[in-house]
Design an enzyme around this catalytic site. Structure first.
Site, PDB file in Angstrom:
ATOM      1  N   LEU A   1      -0.536   8.965   2.997  1.00 29.66           N
ATOM      2  CA  LEU A   1       0.322   9.942   3.669  1.00 29.66           C
ATOM      3  C   LEU A   1       0.971   9.368   4.926  1.00 29.66           C
ATOM      4  O   LEU A   1       1.811  10.027   5.543  1.00 29.66           O
ATOM      5  CB  LEU A   1      -0.492  11.182   4.052  1.00 29.66           C
ATOM      6  CG  LEU A   1      -1.159  11.945   2.911  1.00 29.66           C
ATOM      7  CD1 LEU A   1      -1.885  13.170   3.454  1.00 29.66           C
ATOM      8  CD2 LEU A   1      -0.146  12.358   1.847  1.00 29.66           C
TER       9      LEU A   1
ATOM     10  N   LYS B   1      -9.654  -4.223   8.039  1.00 28.87           N
ATOM     11  CA  LYS B   1      -9.739  -3.864   9.456  1.00 28.87           C
ATOM     12  C   LYS B   1     -10.515  -4.878  10.295  1.00 28.87           C
ATOM     13  O   LYS B   1     -10.248  -5.022  11.491  1.00 28.87           O
ATOM     14  CB  LYS B   1     -10.376  -2.478   9.614  1.00 28.87           C
ATOM     15  CG  LYS B   1      -9.492  -1.339   9.147  1.00 28.87           C
ATOM     16  CD  LYS B   1     -10.157  -0.001   9.409  1.00 28.87           C
ATOM     17  CE  LYS B   1      -9.299   1.162   8.935  1.00 28.87           C
ATOM     18  NZ  LYS B   1      -9.917   2.462   9.243  1.00 28.87           N
TER      19      LYS B   1
ATOM     20  N   ASP C   1      -8.512   5.045  15.200  1.00 29.19           N
ATOM     21  CA  ASP C   1      -9.492   5.894  14.518  1.00 29.19           C
ATOM     22  C   ASP C   1     -10.417   6.552  15.541  1.00 29.19           C
ATOM     23  O   ASP C   1     -10.787   7.718  15.419  1.00 29.19           O
ATOM     24  CB  ASP C   1     -10.339   5.074  13.541  1.00 29.19           C
ATOM     25  CG  ASP C   1      -9.579   4.670  12.298  1.00 29.19           C
ATOM     26  OD1 ASP C   1      -8.623   5.383  11.924  1.00 29.19           O
ATOM     27  OD2 ASP C   1      -9.942   3.648  11.692  1.00 29.19           O
TER      28      ASP C   1
ATOM     29  N   GLY D   1     -23.523   7.650   7.557  1.00 27.17           N
ATOM     30  CA  GLY D   1     -22.533   6.625   7.241  1.00 27.17           C
ATOM     31  C   GLY D   1     -22.355   5.648   8.375  1.00 27.17           C
ATOM     32  O   GLY D   1     -22.097   6.053   9.516  1.00 27.17           O
TER      33      GLY D   1
ATOM     34  N   TYR E   1     -10.668  13.669   4.330  1.00 25.97           N
ATOM     35  CA  TYR E   1      -9.578  14.647   4.508  1.00 25.97           C
ATOM     36  C   TYR E   1      -8.803  14.927   3.217  1.00 25.97           C
ATOM     37  O   TYR E   1      -7.860  15.720   3.233  1.00 25.97           O
ATOM     38  CB  TYR E   1      -8.616  14.199   5.608  1.00 25.97           C
ATOM     39  CG  TYR E   1      -7.678  13.069   5.239  1.00 25.97           C
ATOM     40  CD1 TYR E   1      -6.376  13.327   4.828  1.00 25.97           C
ATOM     41  CD2 TYR E   1      -8.077  11.752   5.319  1.00 25.97           C
ATOM     42  CE1 TYR E   1      -5.504  12.305   4.497  1.00 25.97           C
ATOM     43  CE2 TYR E   1      -7.222  10.719   5.005  1.00 25.97           C
ATOM     44  CZ  TYR E   1      -5.946  11.003   4.598  1.00 25.97           C
ATOM     45  OH  TYR E   1      -5.086   9.978   4.269  1.00 25.97           O
TER      46      TYR E   1
END
Length: 297
Positions: A19, A74, A110, A134, A230
């Site tokens: 997105l 990343k 983030d 996590g 999300y």
């Protein structure tokens, strides 16, 4: 003189449904800017994640203003940058690269994205004892954000005990001894019984990984629940938690606000984070719930 045209992109794996192009381009249109957002999918290119350095250099040479970086690049991108902002350096991960005068500087939005979402969605949530599920890339970012927001102690739970211990150790080095600890999943009943809230940062709940990350009976009124997934915005965990009387936070805010922070870094213009969040909610309602669905992109 301020620019009015920008070329940016996203490097990652399987990013076709992202997105990010729509979020950035919609906000640019509203601000009277021309912004082209390109997807640079390593799967489509047929290259390994280690090629991220070559891709960053090529983008810089082609005149890109910046890049977003997502899984699995990343951490791999770090050694190919000229500088890191303090947040990215502390986290050991970059999700945004800005080109300026030939230099490539890495940032991590983030962390700031989750912090902004939490402050907006759960402004009065107690933060004495937080449990986080996590310890991957998304987990590292939200744990840093939670401690930055003022959490007294975060217990990291992961199916891989070594990964939870490594993240907890890193958090203690950055925030101070005793601010974080690690535990195995079988400790969750006792941990959640004594916790103020739980942050969920695993793929469970995504379209490809449906279900609950822990038994529903561990939820109780007074326990807040924050989600990082999300797509979909309403996971089974959030639906069950609300029914149990928990205050909840979906993952949409983190995705939208990290994009807003990246937009600011790319353009120097001030985006409307709430407007970008509304865009994200509209886009997720009408699009399939597959593709990147964790920690932003």
């Amino acid at each position: 003189m301020a620019k009015d045209a920008y070329l940016v992109g996203l490097i990652g794996s399987g990013i076709g449904p992202s997105l990010s192009p729509a979020l950035h381009q919609r906000e640019a249109d509203r601000l009277g800017l021309r912004l082209l957002y390109r997807l640079i999918d390593i799967d489509t290119l047929g290259v390994r994640p280690e090629a991220v350095g070559d891709l960053v250099r090529s983008a810089r040479d082609l005149g890109f203003d910046g890049l977003n970086i997502t899984h699995p690049c990343k951490q791999l991108v770090l050694e190919h940058l000229d500088a890191l902002d303090p947040q990215a350096e502390a986290l050991g991960a970059v999700n945004t690269v800005v080109f300026d005068g030939g230099r490539a500087t890495g940032h991590n939005t983030d962390v700031t994205g989750f912090a902004a979402s939490f402050a907006r969605g759960l402004p009065d949530a107690p933060l004495e004892r937080v449990v986080q599920l996590g310890a991957g890339g998304a987990g590292a970012a939200v744990a840093h954000a939670t401690l930055t927001l003022g959490a007294e102690h975060v217990t990291v739970v992961d199916a891989v005990p070594e990964r939870a211990a490594a993240l907890a150790g890193s958090l203690c080095r950055h925030f101070g001894a005793g601010r974080a600890g690690a535990a195995a999943p079988d400790a969750l009943p006792g941990l959640l019984a004594a916790a103020d809230g739980v942050v969920h940062a695993t793929p469970t709940g995504m379209a490809a990984h449906p279900g609950m990350p822990f038994p529903a009976e561990l939820l109780r009124p007074g326990l807040w629940v924050a989600e990082v997934v999300y797509r979909p915005l309403e996971t089974e965990l959030l639906r069950t938690a609300r029914a149990a009387g928990c205050a909840t936070l979906d993952g949409g805010g983190m995705a939208a606000f990290q994009a807003a922070d990246a937009f600011r870094l790319f353009t120097g213009r001030e985006p409307d984070g709430a407007r970008m969040l509304a865009d994200l909610r509209a886009l997720t309602e009408r699009e399939p719930a597959d593709g990147p669905a964790l920690a932003g992109h």
